[in-house]
Enzyme design. Structure first.
Site, short mmCIF file in Angstrom:
data_model
loop_
_atom_site.label_atom_id
_atom_site.label_comp_id
_atom_site.label_asym_id
_atom_site.label_seq_id
_atom_site.Cartn_x
_atom_site.Cartn_y
_atom_site.Cartn_z
CE LYS A 102 -0.75 5.78 7.17
NZ LYS A 102 -0.95 7.23 7.21
CD GLN B 256 -0.25 10.08 9.54
OE1 GLN B 256 0.20 9.17 8.85
NE2 GLN B 256 -1.55 10.20 9.77
CG ASP C 12 -1.96 9.98 1.99
OD1 ASP C 12 -2.35 8.82 2.22
OD2 ASP C 12 -1.37 10.68 2.83
#
Ligand code: NAP
Length: 284
Positions: free
Chosen positions: A53, A98, A121
């Protein structure tokens, strides 16, 4: 019939180029799109995801702020404190925590604490709720990528029978809602579905998001159907395989994504698109 291959690498490169241009436009107006990445612990897969990422972000001009925390020293409270700081920081456009978090941390509490306007997200109930209402803000990146792949393959879901296999919060459920919003007639299959073969054989669009190599057999596929394979399964040989028997399915499908090189690359591209979208709202 041999199916057309839906090339996720090429489409994701296109998405990233669009993002790069939008990032440049933000920077020209004095706003550098910024993503805060929080990684707790040393899970090897999570470390790889976070590194990838970061690389993609750098390529398109998105700044990243890394917060790497030791599992032992981190508590739910200390993580909530960090999230509150990032929420309040006007220069942070997106916050990514994460997953999975270590077991002693209340992951639900942490995800709930992220400002929905920075939840790139798309996992916050506020964003999932907006999706269900047909008024999306941040759409979870993997299902958003699947929709883009269908579009690039020239598949309009309107009026089609779509089958989503899997009902997770990050893939299956949002995927079903996106297809519904695009006017497909949607069925969701899961581990308690009694006749998966029959469901698959009726579907014009199949999205498989299960996590079981080759669960969907080629002979089940309706001739001409579009097949999007989200599954990423590591075989004993070390190779990656999807949830669909690719070789069998491509003999019947109209279009199909490979694994790897299908949905996978779209997920990070979708994340970058969400970050720049958030930054654009800061630009005004
Ligand atoms: P998950 O949370 O484990 O959900 C799996 C779903 O599959 C569940 O809803 C489960 O049903 C259902 N299922 C299990 N066995 C089944 C069966 N025999 N028949 C029908 N449905 C069955 O997984 P996820 O996070 O959604 O991920 C799914 C797959 O996508 C994994 O391989 C993952 O690695 C991959 N993935 C890829 C990307 C990408 O970027 N390409 C991103 C995310 C995930 P129940 O609800 O009844 O248990």
């Amino acid at each position: 019939m041999t199916a057309a291959l839906i090339d996720g690498k090429a489409v994701s490169a296109q998405v990233l180029e669009e993002v790069r241009q939008r990032v440049a436009a933000c920077v020209a107006k004095g706003v550098t799109p910024t993503l805060a990445v929080v990684l707790v612990g040393d899970d090897p897969a999570s470390q790889i995801y976070v590194r990838n990422k970061g690389r993609r972000a750098a390529e398109v001009g998105i700044a990243t702020r890394d917060h790497r925390l030791g599992a032992k020293e981190t508590t739910t409270e200390s993580l909530l404190e960090l999230v509150a700081q990032l929420d309040a920081d006007p220069e942070v456009d997106g916050i990514l925590v994460q997953l999975p978090l270590p077991g002693h941390i209340d992951a639900d509490a942490v995800l709930l604490a992220i400002d929905p306007a920075k939840d790139v997200d798309g996992f916050h109930p506020d964003n999932l709720g907006r999706l269900v209402l047909g008024k999306p803000r941040f759409v979870p990146c993997t299902p958003a990528g699947c929709m883009r792949l269908l579009q690039e393959a020239g598949v309009d879901p309107a009026g089609k029978r779509a089958l989503v296999i899997g009902r997770s919060t990050i893939v299956g459920k949002p995927m079903a809602h996106l297809l519904l919003a695009a006017n497909a007639t949607v069925t969701i299959a899961h581990s308690r579905t009694t006749n998966l073969a029959e469901e698959v054989s009726r579907a014009d669009i199949v999205v498989a998001a299960v996590g079981r190599a080759h669960l969907v057999r080629g002979e089940w596929i309706k001739p001409g159907a579009a097949v999007i394979d989200v599954g990423m399964n590591r075989l004993d040989t070390g190779k990656l395989a999807g949830d669909v028997d690719f070789e069998g399915a491509r003999q019947r499908a109209g279009a199909i994504t490979p694994v790897p090189g299908g949905v996978g690359p779209m997920t990070i591209a979708g994340l970058m698109a969400n970050v720049v979208r958030s930054a654009e709202s800061r630009v005004g």
